[in-house]
Scaffold this motif. Structure first.
Motif, PDB file in Angstrom:
ATOM      1  N   ALA A 150     -31.623   8.163   3.014  1.00 38.05           N
ATOM      2  CA  ALA A 150     -31.076   9.360   3.665  1.00 38.05           C
ATOM      3  C   ALA A 150     -31.373  10.590   2.821  1.00 38.05           C
ATOM      4  CB  ALA A 150     -29.569   9.195   3.868  1.00 38.05           C
ATOM      5  N   ALA A 151     -31.198  10.453   1.489  1.00 40.15           N
ATOM      6  CA  ALA A 151     -31.487  11.586   0.605  1.00 40.15           C
ATOM      7  C   ALA A 151     -32.958  11.969   0.707  1.00 40.15           C
ATOM      8  CB  ALA A 151     -31.129  11.224  -0.834  1.00 40.15           C
ATOM      9  N   ALA A 152     -33.835  10.956   0.786  1.00 40.98           N
ATOM     10  CA  ALA A 152     -35.271  11.228   0.899  1.00 40.98           C
ATOM     11  C   ALA A 152     -35.574  11.937   2.218  1.00 40.98           C
ATOM     12  CB  ALA A 152     -36.051   9.927   0.796  1.00 40.98           C
ATOM     13  N   GLN A 153     -34.896  11.529   3.289  1.00 38.89           N
ATOM     14  CA  GLN A 153     -35.098  12.179   4.586  1.00 38.89           C
ATOM     15  C   GLN A 153     -34.738  13.660   4.501  1.00 38.89           C
ATOM     16  OE1 GLN A 153     -36.089  11.191   7.629  1.00 38.89           O
ATOM     17  NE2 GLN A 153     -36.536   9.049   7.156  1.00 38.89           N
TER      18      GLN A 153
ATOM     19  N   PRO B  59     -33.622   4.141  11.070  1.00 37.73           N
ATOM     20  CA  PRO B  59     -32.293   3.583  10.776  1.00 37.73           C
ATOM     21  C   PRO B  59     -31.364   4.482   9.976  1.00 37.73           C
ATOM     22  CG  PRO B  59     -33.945   2.563   9.377  1.00 37.73           C
ATOM     23  CD  PRO B  59     -34.674   3.505  10.272  1.00 37.73           C
ATOM     24  N   VAL B  60     -31.855   5.598   9.454  1.00 39.31           N
ATOM     25  CA  VAL B  60     -30.932   6.484   8.734  1.00 39.31           C
ATOM     26  C   VAL B  60     -30.722   7.809   9.463  1.00 39.31           C
ATOM     27  CG1 VAL B  60     -31.344   5.551   6.433  1.00 39.31           C
ATOM     28  CG2 VAL B  60     -32.749   7.403   7.252  1.00 39.31           C
TER      29      VAL B  60
ATOM     30  N   GLU C 265     -15.564  26.970   2.998  1.00 37.24           N
ATOM     31  CA  GLU C 265     -16.641  26.826   3.979  1.00 37.24           C
ATOM     32  C   GLU C 265     -17.980  26.836   3.270  1.00 37.24           C
ATOM     33  OE1 GLU C 265     -16.724  29.373   7.395  1.00 37.24           O
ATOM     34  OE2 GLU C 265     -14.661  28.833   7.906  1.00 37.24           O
ATOM     35  N   PHE C 266     -18.825  25.893   3.618  1.00 37.25           N
ATOM     36  CA  PHE C 266     -20.156  25.832   3.029  1.00 37.25           C
ATOM     37  C   PHE C 266     -21.182  25.886   4.142  1.00 37.25           C
ATOM     38  CE2 PHE C 266     -17.410  23.332   0.236  1.00 37.25           C
ATOM     39  CZ  PHE C 266     -17.660  23.943  -0.977  1.00 37.25           C
ATOM     40  N   GLU C 267     -22.290  26.565   3.869  1.00 35.07           N
ATOM     41  CA  GLU C 267     -23.379  26.536   4.833  1.00 35.07           C
ATOM     42  C   GLU C 267     -24.407  25.537   4.318  1.00 35.07           C
ATOM     43  OE1 GLU C 267     -25.770  30.133   6.247  1.00 35.07           O
ATOM     44  OE2 GLU C 267     -23.715  30.418   6.981  1.00 35.07           O
ATOM     45  N   VAL C 268     -24.700  24.508   5.108  1.00 39.18           N
ATOM     46  CA  VAL C 268     -25.623  23.475   4.643  1.00 39.18           C
ATOM     47  C   VAL C 268     -26.726  23.243   5.670  1.00 39.18           C
ATOM     48  CG1 VAL C 268     -23.919  22.282   3.231  1.00 39.18           C
ATOM     49  CG2 VAL C 268     -24.209  21.625   5.601  1.00 39.18           C
ATOM     50  N   GLY C 269     -27.820  22.694   5.190  1.00 38.00           N
ATOM     51  CA  GLY C 269     -28.947  22.435   6.077  1.00 38.00           C
ATOM     52  C   GLY C 269     -28.985  21.008   6.581  1.00 38.00           C
ATOM     53  N   ALA C 270     -28.266  20.137   5.907  1.00 35.60           N
ATOM     54  CA  ALA C 270     -28.264  18.735   6.322  1.00 35.60           C
ATOM     55  C   ALA C 270     -26.956  18.096   5.892  1.00 35.60           C
ATOM     56  CB  ALA C 270     -29.442  17.992   5.687  1.00 35.60           C
TER      57      ALA C 270
END
Lengths: 585, 159
Positions: free
Chosen positions: A493-496, A463-464, A254-259
């Motif tokens: 997407a990475a930049a977002q 669009p992303v 399990e990982f806790e992620v922000g995005a």
């Protein structure tokens, strides 16, 4: 440790070491047919016989299974040993005249023919039982055994039928010292449909450029995974890198992620239901994926373009838009096909002298340098026909020789029906949304459109992003696109995500639902309705509460609340009633 | 003076409101009888809005949302899809022709479809005549308890 003397050389070995192993450490070869270090020695062939001297007494023993326990003197090549070995090899020659390895061993000892009558000039089996032991001790499939007695003794599966326990692992053939058991490919054809498979050993590199570049155990082929036996790789691997106890247990982390960036890609459209193209029925009808795999230098054909009979095709038809731009399957354009199909034509021109036919509806060479590539293909002499391939039928001898194909189409530029005889057909199948896209979408609270692709927040302005905060899209999972577009979207997407993280705080929409605690009856109707799981039930207070960061203000809960406890900010009941009554006033 | 029906349109923000907008920017003509109310999602449509509109003099209510499977909020339109038939049944029990309430799917690109739906619906309501809610008498015991409605030209549909 015991000190032994073998052929005048002294060596100190651990107790219980066999004579054969000790001799091999000294570099002395003792002939042995039925010995394999991975299998418990059985001492059947009697070729490894040596002379063992303890004090004044000498005796003959088999080197492969005689454990050394005390200081002894061993002679591996004395006259007595040689005499017995020659006798044994002559007997083996009579038993299995067809085995080349026995002939060679005999020739080394200077024996040309045996004095004993031959039983069967093709016989190769020496009844050593290595295969039986491999099947029962190593593989644990118990599919082979001895039957009959004495001179009639044979090895085989019970009642000479293929037993259900046989897993076709080929271990018996691998261990057979005389080549009596063989694994054969029955017709030696190239099966295009299996081209996507790599070599089917259980431990392989997944593909040549794999990262990390280490072999993996394929559970579909691994004998241990099938029967629980084997584990030979564990015994052989000196680095002790193979561990089945850990492998057998998949674990969930399990990982806790922000995005989350969704980049789940696509799946290939299966043209089998389109009976007109004969995929899976007619030989040499391939999908683009299979053709691409065949062209890969690391493919089973080594990058050669060949038909199922192994010959080079004389003509290839490449059919565009199979399953895409089709009312019955997918209405959308898969976008990447035109260009890779032109690339296919180029590859065929480079590798073979085959004639190439491209059957297209519209040629969409939209990208940078794409139109130039199209022109180059035209200059290379590819036959480009405007008209979708309608049908692929087998062409019989009078046309093209057996096994040929006929591609039927309407050439819309000359307004004529054409039948094109070819040797191979490549179906360029649509990109389609993965079968489980809707399920994955539900898990991440993002929606899929009618085509199955994930829906972006706004087709032009976002669009992303998706309608769920913190979930972004990249690549074909959002819609068919080529590599440059996928790379661009991935970077966006990475930049977002970086933008979100760098800000340190989250900007929220002012519109969200609120629950008035005093009115809420705690019925929990709203909890199940929320598509974003934004509503949680407070067990202590016995009321539900909305997490404003997760709420998207759709208002479904507001409309459903039986006690009117939920307010949708900016779209309150009062506001809407006032609007309605204002209009009607 | 001929009868001009009053119609309330409740449109979802993402598909139908944008679709109506498209019909406007494309200069498509449709009857001016429909006045629109914007909600974020067709799932936000509280049956109360419908009753309120009819009680305050509307002759018909049109609900528009995204096509099934295309909802901006994953599945809000499915919730609407379940609520509207129930509401129609309630209307029927109240003596109101359920045809006065209609649910339609209009996507953001379907300006033409929006124009067609509004025109059709307006004509249908025009044919049904005004909803004389205030004149309706309701007597549970009379077998022809919807008599006045029948006089007004409405017919009762049974499901």
């Amino acid at each position: 440790m015991v000190k032994v003397t073998i052929d005048g050389l002294e060596i100190e070995v651990e107790e219980e070491t066999t004579i054969l192993k000790a001799a091999r450490q000294l570099g002395i070869t003792i002939p042995a047919l039925c010995y394999n270090e991975l299998i418990e020695p059985y001492a059947v062939c009697r070729l490894c016989v040596v002379e063992l001297q303890r004090g004044q007494r000498t005796r003959l023993v088999t080197a492969c299974n005689y454990p050394l326990r005390e200081s002894v003197v061993i002679r591996t090549n004395s006259e007595r040993v040689q005499r017995l070995r020659r006798m044994n090899i002559e007997l083996l020659m009579a038993r299995a005249p067809g085995a080349k390895i026995i002939q060679d061993l005999a020739a080394e000892m200077g024996i040309e023919r045996t004095r004993f009558p031959l039983e069967d000039s093709d016989e190769k089996c020496i009844l050593c039982g290595l295969c039986v032991q491999a099947c029962s001790d190593v593989v644990q499939a118990y599919a082979l055994g001895f039957s009959e007695r004495g001179s009639k003794r044979v090895i085989g599966p019970p009642y000479d039928t293929t037993p259900e326990t046989c897993i076709l692992c080929g271990a018996c053939a691998y261990f057979c010292p005389t080549g009596h058991i063989k694994m054969t490919d029955t017709d030696g054809r190239i099966l295009h449909s299996e081209l996507t498979l790599g070599p089917n050993a259980a431990i392989t590199l997944p593909f040549r450029q794999a990262i990390p570049n280490v072999p993996r155990v394929n559970p579909d082929y691994c004998i241990h995974m099938k029967t629980g036996g084997c584990e030979l790789c564990v015994k052989v691997c000196q680095k002790e890198a193979i561990n089945f106890t850990e492998l057998a247990q998949d674990s969930f982390e399990e990982f806790e992620v922000g995005a989350v960036i969704m980049a789940t890609g696509f799946q290939d459209f299966d043209p089998t239901p389109m009976k007109l193209y004969g995929y899976g029925v007619l030989p040499n009808v391939l999908t683009s994926d299979e053709f691409e795999r065949m062209n890969n230098a690391a493919s089973p054909t080594g990058g050669r373009i060949v038909m199922e009979n192994g010959e080079e095709p004389r003509s290839i038809a490449i059919l565009h838009c199979i399953g895409s731009r089709d009312e019955h399957y997918h209405k959308y354009c898969s976008r990447v096909c035109c260009m890779y199909e032109l690339n296919f034509a180029h590859l065929v021109n480079v590798k073979t002298s085959a004639e190439v036919y491209q059957l297209y509806i519209d040629m969409r060479s939209f990208g940078k340098g794409y139109e130039e590539f199209y022109q180059r293909i035209l200059d290379e002499g590819v036959n480009v026909i405007r008209g979708k391939g309608a049908e692929v039928v087998p062409a019989y001898q009078k046309r093209r020789g057996e096994g040929g194909l006929l591609v039927c189409c309407e050439d819309t530029l000359i307004g004529k029906y054409r039948e094109i005889p070819v040797d191979m057909v490549v179906l360029c199948t649509a990109l389609e949304a993965r079968a489980d896209a809707a399920e994955i979408g539900r898990k991440f609270n993002i929606s899929t459109g009618a085509d199955g692709w994930f829906i972006e927040a706004h087709p032009k302005l976002a669009p992303v992003s998706t309608t769920t905060e913190g979930i972004f899209l990249a690549g074909v999972c959002q819609g068919a696109k080529d590599i440059p577009d996928s790379v661009a979207q991935g970077a966006a997407a990475a930049a977002q995500v970086m933008k979100m993280f760098c800000q340190g705080e989250l900007l929220m929409d002012g519109a969200y639902a609120e629950i008035v605690e005093d009115i809420c009856s705690g019925c929990r109707i709203c909890n199940g309705l929320c598509p974003y799981n934004a509503i949680t039930y407070d067990i202590e207070k016995k009321v539900s509460a909305v997490n404003p960061a997760m709420c998207k203000a759709c208002g479904t809960c507001v409309a459903a609340c039986p006690s009117g406890a939920i307010t949708g900010r900016h779209f309150t009941d009062e506001q809407i009633y006032a609007q309605i009554e204002g209009i009607l006033a | 003076m001929s009868f001009e029906p009053k119609i309330i349109g409740i449109l979802c923000n993402w598909c139908s409101y944008t679709g109506a907008d498209l019909a406007g920017t494309a200069r498509m003509k449709y009857p001016a009888n429909m006045r629109s109310v914007r909600v974020m999602c067709s799932g936000r449509v509280d049956p109360g809005f419908i009753f309120d509109a009819l009680a305050h003099g509307a002759d018909g209510v049109l609900i528009c949302g995204c096509h099934p499977g295309d909802c901006h909020y994953v599945e809000g339109n499915y919730k609407c899809m379940r609520r509207i038939p129930l509401t129609q049944r309630l209307l029927q029990d109240m003596g109101i022709d359920p045809r006065r309430l209609r649910l339609e799917w209009v996507s953001a690109s379907e300006g033409g479809r929006f124009q067609k739906i509004v025109t059709e619906f307006t004509e249908e309501i025009r044919a049904l005549g005004p909803l004389k809610l205030r004149d309706m008498k309701f007597d549970m015991n009379r077998p022809d308890r919807y008599s006045l409605m029948a006089e007004a030209g409405d017919t009762v549909h049974t499901y």
